[in-house]
Design an enzyme around this catalytic site. Structure first.
Site, PDB file in Angstrom:
ATOM      1  CG  ASP A 111      -0.208  -0.150   2.526  1.00  0.00           C
ATOM      2  OD1 ASP A 111       1.035  -0.236   2.525  1.00  0.00           O
ATOM      3  OD2 ASP A 111      -0.881  -0.177   3.572  1.00  0.00           O
ATOM      4  CE  LYS A 162       0.945   4.609  14.207  1.00  0.00           C
ATOM      5  NZ  LYS A 162      -0.416   4.070  14.059  1.00  0.00           N
ATOM      6  CG  ASP A 223       0.148   4.789   4.355  1.00  0.00           C
ATOM      7  OD1 ASP A 223      -0.595   4.055   3.674  1.00  0.00           O
ATOM      8  OD2 ASP A 223       0.264   4.677   5.584  1.00  0.00           O
TER       9      ASP A 223
END
Length: 360
Positions: A111, A162, A223
């Site tokens: 992806d 993150k 992305d």
């Protein structure tokens, strides 16, 4: 390098309803399934054997690509009975690889649209003697990604998932989803259970003293996990901003596939794609959007940065901005659909039922 693993098993939940009937890598971008662009770029970089790690709607891939010979590849398919994560999927297909223990194996996610210099990543892997090499890219806001700080030689120092506070943002380098593994490293991944390379494999290799090398390549990278990103990626392929040898036509402001019909006074701009058998009627304006095969855009409709599903219909004078219309759905005349709206497959919206402005 002759071998690669392509991870194409994800459910694509963030892309629904695009992925209700179609696995994410098979959704069309610039006129062909997105996976076609990745396969073509791998072939151009010297790969000739690719194993597809499939799971969700796995039976769709092989009927379309077959043995890969039409792309100059030898493609094999391995289906996970239960989702295994990125690391588990890599380990699950290891038996299909032909490489020797020290040979490089390219691995990438199904992806990511990227202009990565694949040969340069492999050269970096070989010249540094790394166990695993990672494509890194720089982003303006890294909070949604895993950070990968490196030393002055490019050697990876840590994997930071993150970051939540400014103090945790120690670099703007992120994991861009393409790797080169030493073949023998793949065999160290636990078999038969879900494994994340990002959260388990890479940190454990690092703590064990393995050499993980980062290569920053900040060419085009996107992305495609959200509908807005997918539509943008398709348009960028058509416009030539994202490189691919698989775009079925010349790059330009629009791409009209064979058997599609577009009225002479319809206006198509900003990388719009009109798929096979689709029809765009007179007075319609379509910008930066993807019209999938068999869809119909009626007179005077205005569509911007949107995706219209297979056999869907958009009624006269309807205005769509940043919208996804599922396969077979019908949007009646004089509707207004704005950013983020998703109309599910086969849904019906009556004429004038949804508006953001006065009906006068």
């Amino acid at each position: 390098m002759t071998e690669a693993i392509l991870l194409v098993g994800g459910k694509g939940t963030r892309l629904r309803p695009l992925t209700v009937h179609t696995p994410k890598p098979m959704v069309r971008a610039a006129g062909v399934p997105f996976l076609t662009h990745q396969l073509a770029r791998a072939r151009a970089a010297g790969v000739d054997h690719i194993v597809l790690a499939t799971s969700y709607l796995a039976d769709v891939f092989e009927p379309y690509f077959g043995d890969g010979s039409s792309l100059g590849l030898h493609i094999e398919y391995v289906t996970e009975e239960e989702p295994l994560g990125t690391g588990g999927a890599i380990r699950n297909v290891a038996a299909r690889l032909h490489s020797a223990p020290d040979d490089p194996v390219l691995i990438f996610n199904g992806d990511i649209l990227t202009g990565l210099d694949i040969r340069a990543l492999v050269r970096t892997h070989e010249t540094t003697g790394a166990d695993v090499s990672l494509h890194l890219t720089k982003v303006t806001d890294p909070r949604a990604y895993g950070l990968v700080p490196t030393d002055e030689t490019g050697r990876v120092l840590a994997f930071l998932e993150k970051p939540q506070t400014p103090e945790e943002i120690v670099t703007d380098q992120i994991n861009a989803g393409a790797y080169v593994f030493r073949r023998s490293v793949i065999d160290t991944i636990p078999q038969g259970r879900p494994v994340s390379v990002e959260r388990e494999t890479f940190p454990e290799l690092l703590s064990a003293g393995a050499h993980l090398q980062g290569m920053v390549d900040s060419t085009y990278w996107l992305d495609l996990g959200t509908p807005a990103a997918f539509v943008r990626g398709s348009a960028d392929l058509v416009l030539g901003r994202a490189p691919s040898p698989a775009v079925p036509g010349r790059c330009g402001d629009r791409l009209i596939l064979p058997t599609a019909r577009v009225a002479p006074d319809a206006k198509l701009t900003d990388g719009t794609v009109v798929g096979e058998g689709a029809y765009v009627a007179g007075g319609a304006r379509v910008s930066g959007s993807t019209i999938l095969p068999g869809a119909v855009i009626e007179p005077g409709a205005v569509i911007t940065d949107s995706l219209i599903g297979t056999r869907a219909r958009v009624g006269e004078r309807s205005v769509l901005t940043g919208t996804v219309i599922g396969d077979g759905a019908i949007v009646g005349a004089d509707n207004e659909l704005r950013d983020g709206m998703r109309i599910w497959c086969d849904a019906r919206i009556p004429a004038g039922a949804v508006r953001f402005s006065s009906d006068q």
